[in-house]
Design an enzyme around this catalytic site. Structure first.
Site, PDB file in Angstrom:
ATOM      1  N   LYS A   1      -9.659   2.195  -2.987  1.00  0.00           N
ATOM      2  CA  LYS A   1     -10.097   1.651  -1.702  1.00  0.00           C
ATOM      3  C   LYS A   1     -11.515   2.099  -1.379  1.00  0.00           C
ATOM      4  O   LYS A   1     -11.848   3.285  -1.456  1.00  0.00           O
ATOM      5  CB  LYS A   1      -9.127   2.102  -0.609  1.00  0.00           C
ATOM      6  CG  LYS A   1      -9.391   1.461   0.738  1.00  0.00           C
ATOM      7  CD  LYS A   1      -8.420   1.960   1.802  1.00  0.00           C
ATOM      8  CE  LYS A   1      -8.713   1.301   3.144  1.00  0.00           C
ATOM      9  NZ  LYS A   1      -7.918   1.903   4.230  1.00  0.00           N
TER      10      LYS A   1
ATOM     11  N   CYS B   1      -5.148  -2.115   2.801  1.00  0.00           N
ATOM     12  CA  CYS B   1      -5.047  -1.774   4.211  1.00  0.00           C
ATOM     13  C   CYS B   1      -5.992  -2.648   5.037  1.00  0.00           C
ATOM     14  O   CYS B   1      -5.959  -3.865   4.954  1.00  0.00           O
ATOM     15  CB  CYS B   1      -5.319  -0.281   4.406  1.00  0.00           C
ATOM     16  SG  CYS B   1      -4.943   0.354   6.059  1.00  0.00           S
TER      17      CYS B   1
ATOM     18  N   GLU C   1       0.843  -1.213   0.000  1.00  0.00           N
ATOM     19  CA  GLU C   1       0.000   0.000   0.000  1.00  0.00           C
ATOM     20  C   GLU C   1       0.875   1.258   0.000  1.00  0.00           C
ATOM     21  O   GLU C   1       1.841   1.359   0.753  1.00  0.00           O
ATOM     22  CB  GLU C   1      -0.891  -0.015   1.239  1.00  0.00           C
ATOM     23  CG  GLU C   1      -1.744   1.224   1.412  1.00  0.00           C
ATOM     24  CD  GLU C   1      -2.378   1.314   2.783  1.00  0.00           C
ATOM     25  OE1 GLU C   1      -3.290   2.148   2.957  1.00  0.00           O
ATOM     26  OE2 GLU C   1      -1.976   0.549   3.680  1.00  0.00           O
TER      27      GLU C   1
END
Length: 533
Positions: A365, A413, A303
Site C-alpha cells: 500500500k 483500503c 484487506e
C-alpha cells in the site's frame, strides 16, 4: 448623485425583506447550519442527492452582506456541521479502543478532522461575500462572472483538501451524485471535480435568481432570469453526453470471473490471538464453497484477511496452500514484513498466489492512513493512538497478470478515494482494478456506502471496471461506466461471483487518465488569483 441614487434604489431590498426578523443576527447562523445539514443529506447515509443543487444557497444568503471575518466564521460553521454529520461514523472508533483516554482521543480526533475539513469552506464564503458586496446583482453578465468565480474557488479548495497534509479527499460535492450515472460520465474529462463544479454553478444560479426576487424594488415586474437558464445548461449538457455514452458502449471484452469472499470478521476480533483459528476457518469454509463453482479465474480475499503475517506464519501458509490447491489463483490481503540491518519493516500488502501456491506478484500500500497505519510526529502523538507498529509505504503500483487475462492493479483500503493512484495504475497498464478493504472499523454506519461512492468515480475517470472485496461490505463489482453490481448484503459472511470486462489493451486512455486533475488545478489557480485580487 442622481445616478448613484438610482443604482441604490435598484439594489434596495423590497420592504417585506426589511422586517426585523430578516435582520436578526441569528438568521445568518441558521442559514449556515442549514447548508451544512442539507449538504450532509445529499450523501450516502441519507441519499437525498438532489438537495445539493441548492444546499449552498442558505450559506450564500448568510454571507452576502457579511464582513470578511464574519463570512469566514459562517463558512467554517457550515463546513463543520456538514463534516460532523457526514463523518459521524468516526464515532464508532471509540468502541474499537481500550480505555477512557483513547476513547476521548478518538472523539477529539473526529471533531478536529471535521474542523480541519471545514476550513476549506472559508475561501468560498469570503469570495461570495466580497463579490456580492462589491458588485451585487448589477447585471446578468456580472452575475455569470461571479458564478464562475464561486465555482473556481470551491473546486480549488476541494482539490487542496485532497492533497495537503497527505490529503483527505473524502466526500467532495460530486460524490453525492454517484448513483446518477448519466450525469457523472463527464468525470472522464476532469474527475469528480467537474461534477462538483456544475453543482456549485447551479447553486450560484439559484442564489442569484432568488436574490433578484428578494431584492426586487416594489412595483417592478417579475421576469425569467438568465442566470437560472445558464445554471441548468452544464447539467443538461452532462445529461446528454452521459446518455450518449451509456447508449453507445463498446462490445464486451474478454471477461474475467472473480469470486469475492466477504468473511465479515468484527474489528475487535481481527487481531485477537484467540480468534485466529476461527478467522482461518471462516476463510477456508467460504473459499471451499465458492471453489465448487466452475469457470472462476481468481478468488479474492479482503484487506488483511489473514490474521497474521503470512510470510512467517506456518498456519497461514498452510491455509493459502490448501486454498490454491483447489485449482484457482488467490489474491490475499495480508500484513507483510521484511528484515534489514535496521530491523523489521512492515507493510499492508496484497499478494497474488498462482494455482501452484507460488507468489506471482505483491503490492504494498502506497497511501497510508495517519493514526491508522502510522503515527505522524510519534514523539508527540504516539500516546493518543493504539497503533503499536508503523507501516512503511510502497512506492509503485504493481501490475498483476493472470494467465491469458488482462492485467490488473490493486488499491488497498482508502486508496480508491485517491484518484491519482488509480490513474497511475491505468497508465502503467492496468486494464481493471481491485479494491481490497476492511471497513469494519466504522460499522454500523454510512461509511461503507460513502466509500463505495468514491470507487464509482475511479472507474468512470479511467474507463476501467473494479472488483471490490471487503471484510464487511460493500463487496461488489463496478463496470467502466459506474454501474454497480452488488449481491452481498453488508455485514454478512458470504461470497459473490461476478464477471469483470476489462478495458481493451488498444483502447485509448481517457483525458483524465492522461492529464489527471488538470481541471481542478486550473480552478485552484483561478481561485487563488481571485482571492488576492
Amino acid at each position: 448623485m442622481d445616478r448613484k441614487r438610482k443604482q441604490f434604489d435598484k439594489e434596495r431590498p423590497s420592504a417585506k425583506f426589511t422586517h426585523p426578523v430578516f435582520r436578526s443576527p441569528l438568521l445568518p447562523v441558521l442559514g449556515s447550519i442549514l447548508t451544512g445539514v442539507l449538504l450532509a443529506l445529499g450523501f450516502p447515509g441519507f441519499g437525498k442527492s438532489t438537495v445539493v443543487f441548492a444546499a449552498l444557497v442558505p450559506l450564500m444568503f448568510a454571507v452576502q452582506s457579511a464582513s470578511v471575518k464574519k463570512a469566514a466564521w459562517l463558512g467554517l460553521l457550515a463546513g463543520f456541521v456538514f463534516f460532523m454529520v457526514s463523518l459521524s461514523w468516526l464515532q464508532n472508533l471509540t468502541s474499537m479502543v481500550e480505555g477512557v483516554w483513547l476513547g476521548v482521543s478518538a472523539l477529539l480526533g473526529y471533531a478536529v478532522l471535521a474542523l480541519y475539513c471545514a476550513l476549506y469552506f472559508i475561501p468560498f464564503s469570503i469570495v461570495v461575500s466580497l463579490g456580492v458586496r462589491k458588485w451585487g446583482a448589477s447585471n446578468d453578465l456580472r452575475n455569470i462572472q461571479l458564478m464562475a468565480a464561486f465555482t473556481m474557488v470551491w473546486v480549488g479548495a476541494e482539490y487542496l483538501r485532497g492533497i495537503l497534509l497527505s490529503g483527505f479527499p473524502w466526500n467532495p460535492l460530486g460524490i453525492s451524485q454517484y448513483a446518477n450515472t448519466t450525469i457523472i460520465q463527464v468525470a472522464q474529462w476532469g474527475g469528480v471535480s467537474v461534477v462538483s463544479a456544475y453543482i456549485v454553478w447551479m447553486n450560484a444560479a439559484v442564489f442569484f435568481t432568488v436574490r433578484q426576487y428578494t431584492h426586487r424594488v416594489s412595483g417592478t415586474k417579475y421576469r425569467p432570469h438568465f442566470e437560472l437558464m445558464i445554471g441548468i445548461l452544464p447539467i443538461a449538457l452532462a445529461l446528454m453526453s452521459g446518455m450518449n455514452l451509456l447508449l453507445d458502449q463498446p462490445g464486451n471484452f474478454r471477461k474475467v470471473s472473480v469470486a469475492l469472499v466477504q468473511p465479515n470478521i468484527p474489528q475487535d476480533e481481527k487481531w485477537n490471538a484467540e480468534k485466529e483459528r476461527e478467522i482461518r476457518n471462516t476463510l477456508e469454509e467460504l473459499t471451499e464453497t465458492v471453489a465448487r463453482i466452475k469457470g472462476i479465474d481468481l478468488i479474492i480475499w479482503p484487506e488483511t484477511a489473514l490474521p497474521d503475517y503470512v510470510r512467517v506464519s506456518p498456519e497461514s501458509q498452510d491455509l493459502v496452500g490448501r486454498m490454491v490447491g483447489l485449482g484457482f489463483p488467490l489474491l490475499a490481503g495480508t500484513m507483510d514484513l521484511s528484515l534489514s540491518e535496521s530491523g523489521y519493516t512492515y507493510y499492508n500488502s496484497s499478494i497474488l498466489f498462482d494455482a501452484n501456491g507460488a507468489e506471482i506478484a505483491k503490492y504494498d500500500k502506497q497511501h497510508l492512513v495517519p493514526f491508522g497505519e502510522y503515527v505522524p510526529f510519534p514523539g508527540l502523538m504516539k500516546k493518543f493512538t493504539p497503533i503499536e507498529v508503523d507501516c512503511a509505504a510502497g512506492t509503485e503500483s504493481t501490475l498483476m497478470q493472470l494467465e491469458g487475462k488482462a492485467p490488473f492493479s490493486v488499491l488497498i483500503c482508502f486508496e480508491d478515494i485517491v484518484a491519482p493512484l488509480a490513474a497511475k495504475a491505468v497508465r502503467n497498464g492496468a486494464c481493471w482494478l481491485v479494491n481490497q478493504t476492511n471497513d469494519a472499523w466504522f460499522d454500523p454506519g454510512p461509511q461503507s456506502e460513502q466509500h463505495l461512492a468514491q470507487a464509482v468515480f475511479r472507474c468512470i475517470e479511467n474507463r476501467v471496471p473494479m472488483a471490490r472485496c471487503c471484510n464487511t461490505g460493500v463487496t461488489c463489482t463496478i463496470d467502466a461506466y459506474g454501474n454497480i453490481k452488488r449481491n452481498l448484503k453488508p455485514r454478512t459472511a458470504g461470497f459473490a461471483v461476478n464477471e469483470i470486462h476489462p478495458r481493451s489493451f488498444r483502447a485509448a486512455q481517457t483525458f483524465y487518465t492522461r492529464r489527471g486533475d488538470l481541471f481542478a488545478k486550473a480552478s485552484l489557480a483561478g481561485g487563488v488569483v481571485l482571492l488576492f485580487a
